[in-house]
Design a protein around this motif. Structure first.
Motif, PDB file in Angstrom:
ATOM      1  N   ALA A  16      96.884 -27.663 -26.506  1.00  0.00           N
ATOM      2  CA  ALA A  16      97.085 -28.130 -27.870  1.00  0.00           C
ATOM      3  C   ALA A  16      95.845 -27.818 -28.690  1.00  0.00           C
ATOM      4  O   ALA A  16      94.745 -27.720 -28.152  1.00  0.00           O
ATOM      5  N   VAL A  17      96.039 -27.641 -29.975  1.00  0.00           N
ATOM      6  CA  VAL A  17      94.917 -27.524 -30.897  1.00  0.00           C
ATOM      7  C   VAL A  17      94.903 -28.790 -31.734  1.00  0.00           C
ATOM      8  O   VAL A  17      95.880 -29.114 -32.406  1.00  0.00           O
ATOM      9  N   VAL A  18      93.808 -29.517 -31.644  1.00  0.00           N
ATOM     10  CA  VAL A  18      93.742 -30.844 -32.238  1.00  0.00           C
ATOM     11  C   VAL A  18      92.635 -30.876 -33.279  1.00  0.00           C
ATOM     12  O   VAL A  18      91.530 -30.377 -33.031  1.00  0.00           O
ATOM     13  N   ALA A  19      92.923 -31.460 -34.419  1.00  0.00           N
ATOM     14  CA  ALA A  19      91.899 -31.623 -35.448  1.00  0.00           C
ATOM     15  C   ALA A  19      91.196 -32.950 -35.229  1.00  0.00           C
ATOM     16  O   ALA A  19      91.844 -33.979 -35.086  1.00  0.00           O
ATOM     17  N   VAL A  20      89.875 -32.918 -35.157  1.00  0.00           N
ATOM     18  CA  VAL A  20      89.119 -34.150 -34.965  1.00  0.00           C
ATOM     19  C   VAL A  20      88.110 -34.288 -36.095  1.00  0.00           C
ATOM     20  O   VAL A  20      87.132 -33.544 -36.144  1.00  0.00           O
ATOM     21  N   PRO A  21      88.316 -35.209 -37.008  1.00  0.00           N
ATOM     22  CA  PRO A  21      87.321 -35.433 -38.055  1.00  0.00           C
ATOM     23  C   PRO A  21      86.110 -36.152 -37.480  1.00  0.00           C
ATOM     24  O   PRO A  21      86.258 -37.106 -36.720  1.00  0.00           O
ATOM     25  N   LEU A  22      84.918 -35.662 -37.812  1.00  0.00           N
ATOM     26  CA  LEU A  22      83.696 -36.307 -37.336  1.00  0.00           C
ATOM     27  C   LEU A  22      83.137 -37.218 -38.418  1.00  0.00           C
ATOM     28  O   LEU A  22      83.463 -37.083 -39.596  1.00  0.00           O
ATOM     29  N   ARG A  23      82.288 -38.134 -37.991  1.00  0.00           N
ATOM     30  CA  ARG A  23      81.683 -39.050 -38.956  1.00  0.00           C
ATOM     31  C   ARG A  23      80.544 -38.367 -39.692  1.00  0.00           C
ATOM     32  O   ARG A  23      80.398 -38.476 -40.898  1.00  0.00           O
ATOM     33  N   SER A  24      79.722 -37.663 -38.905  1.00  0.00           N
ATOM     34  CA  SER A  24      78.487 -37.136 -39.464  1.00  0.00           C
ATOM     35  C   SER A  24      78.745 -35.841 -40.216  1.00  0.00           C
ATOM     36  O   SER A  24      79.608 -35.051 -39.842  1.00  0.00           O
ATOM     37  N   HIS A  25      77.999 -35.614 -41.271  1.00  0.00           N
ATOM     38  CA  HIS A  25      78.096 -34.349 -41.987  1.00  0.00           C
ATOM     39  C   HIS A  25      76.858 -33.491 -41.784  1.00  0.00           C
ATOM     40  O   HIS A  25      76.712 -32.465 -42.445  1.00  0.00           O
ATOM     41  N   SER A  26      75.959 -33.930 -40.912  1.00  0.00           N
ATOM     42  CA  SER A  26      74.770 -33.105 -40.702  1.00  0.00           C
ATOM     43  C   SER A  26      75.126 -31.934 -39.788  1.00  0.00           C
ATOM     44  O   SER A  26      75.882 -32.079 -38.828  1.00  0.00           O
ATOM     45  N   ASP A  27      74.608 -30.762 -40.140  1.00  0.00           N
ATOM     46  CA  ASP A  27      74.926 -29.556 -39.368  1.00  0.00           C
ATOM     47  C   ASP A  27      74.526 -29.711 -37.919  1.00  0.00           C
ATOM     48  O   ASP A  27      75.240 -29.308 -37.010  1.00  0.00           O
TER      49      ASP A  27
END
Lengths: 162, 188
Positions: free
Chosen positions: B96-107
């Motif tokens: 499966a290809v799953v989208a996971v939003p992360l909390r942090s926006h730091s590279d």
């Protein structure tokens, strides 16, 4: 570490043998995975994970056999670079493979990227149609700021300017 | 070349790493060699233009050590899992290809999470969306929705552990506000 302690030597040799064999088995596992998995991205799993562990085991065996303290930093650096580069190359291959449709959709139980890629492609096509000029082709890879091509977005924090 | 100055303290880990690589490659950790290596490290870091890596300035060693141990354990588990799937499931494996939003926006945090995720069992980063800080993960042997949820939770747990090791204060506070107990272990 004393050369005349044959018992210690035997133990080190035995441990080395086990490490080498398990490491080689890991490479074998990676090869079997490459042959048996159905599509590119499953094969990338096989190409990355067992091989990282296999390299670690073989490097550990080398370190045990050479018995010089200076090989350990070299081996450690080699392995850390492996840890750092393997995910990147797997990501690039996986990304290119996904975009060029080298996958079997019927084997995916869920695909949450498809819609995003289609939308980004649609926006790009619309942009291209809008420009409709002779210079349209070069915008194909150009930065599409809000879209999925996030890595081509200019760094906002570097202050990179002339 | 204009470049925002970053403080010596945030640059120090990079310099130390460069010196260690220098010493390892020369197989010589004598003081003279290390000083020369440090000199070259400073020159390299000053001359060659790269976007500065934004370290948060904090690093929790007490949390890093168990994380590393668990991580190594997971690398081993990943290898055997892939091997097992290759031999016994082979062509019929479901992904499966799953989208996971992360909390942090730091590279740095997104990169570190992506790296760790790629090396632990059953997941590989296919795509990164920097603007929304979302990772698209290819999961091996993900058959149904509960597997998908498990994969997503594992990625977010990994990110949480990394934030606790080297996240910024703001990220830590966000984590606390979300209800992650600070005493929670690194394993999922």
């Amino acid at each position: 570490m004393t050369p005349n302690a044959t018992g210690v030597d035997a133990v080190i040799d035995a441990v080395t043998a086990v490490l080498l064999i398990v490491g080689a088995l890991m490479s074998l596992g990676a090869a079997i995975g490459l042959l048996r998995f159905p599509d590119l991205m499953s094969r990338m799993h096989a190409a990355t994970k067992p091989q990282v562990l296999g390299l670690f085991l073989v490097l550990a065996a080398i370190g045990l056999q050479l018995r010089e303290w200076w090989v350990w930093p070299v081996l450690l650096v080699a392995w850390i670079f492996q840890l750092l580069t393997v995910p990147v190359s797997a990501h690039m291959v996986g990304r290119a493979g996904y975009r060029t449709k080298h996958l079997h959709p019927e084997l995916l139980s869920a695909d949450e990227l498809e819609a995003v890629v289609l939308r980004a492609a649609g926006e790009r096509a619309a942009e291209k149609a809008q420009e409709a000029g002779p210079d349209a082709p070069h915008s194909r890879n150009g930065g599409h700021p809000g879209g999925i091509t996030g890595d081509s977005r200019p760094k906002g924090n570097g202050g990179a300017s002339s | 070349m204009s470049r925002r100055r970053i403080s010596f303290r945030t640059e120090l880990p990079l310099l130390v790493w460069l010196v260690v690589v220098w010493g390892a490659l020369w197989r010589d950790f004598s003081p003279g060699n290390l000083v020369f290596g440090a000199l070259i490290a400073v020159i390299v870091a000053r001359i060659f233009y790269l976007p500065p890596v934004e370290l948060s300035g904090r690093f929790n060693v007490l949390r890093a050590i168990p994380f590393v141990v668990v991580f190594l354990g997971k690398v081993v588990a990943a290898s055997f899992q892939v091997m097992y799937l290759a031999i016994f499931r082979g062509p019929s494996v479901t992904n499966a290809v799953v989208a996971v939003p992360l909390r942090s926006h730091s590279d740095l945090m997104v990169t570190a999470t992506g790296h760790v995720i790629s090396l632990i069992p059953g997941s590989l980063v296919v795509e990164v969306d920097r603007s929304t800080s979302t990772l698209y993960i290819h999961g091996l042997n993900v058959r149904n929705d509960s597997d998908t949820a498990k994969l997503r939770r594992e990625v977010q747990d990994t990110e949480a552990s990394l934030i606790r090791i080297m996240g910024t204060r703001a990220e830590m506070d966000a984590l606390q506000a979300e209800g992650w107990p600070a005493t929670r272990g690194v394993s999922s």
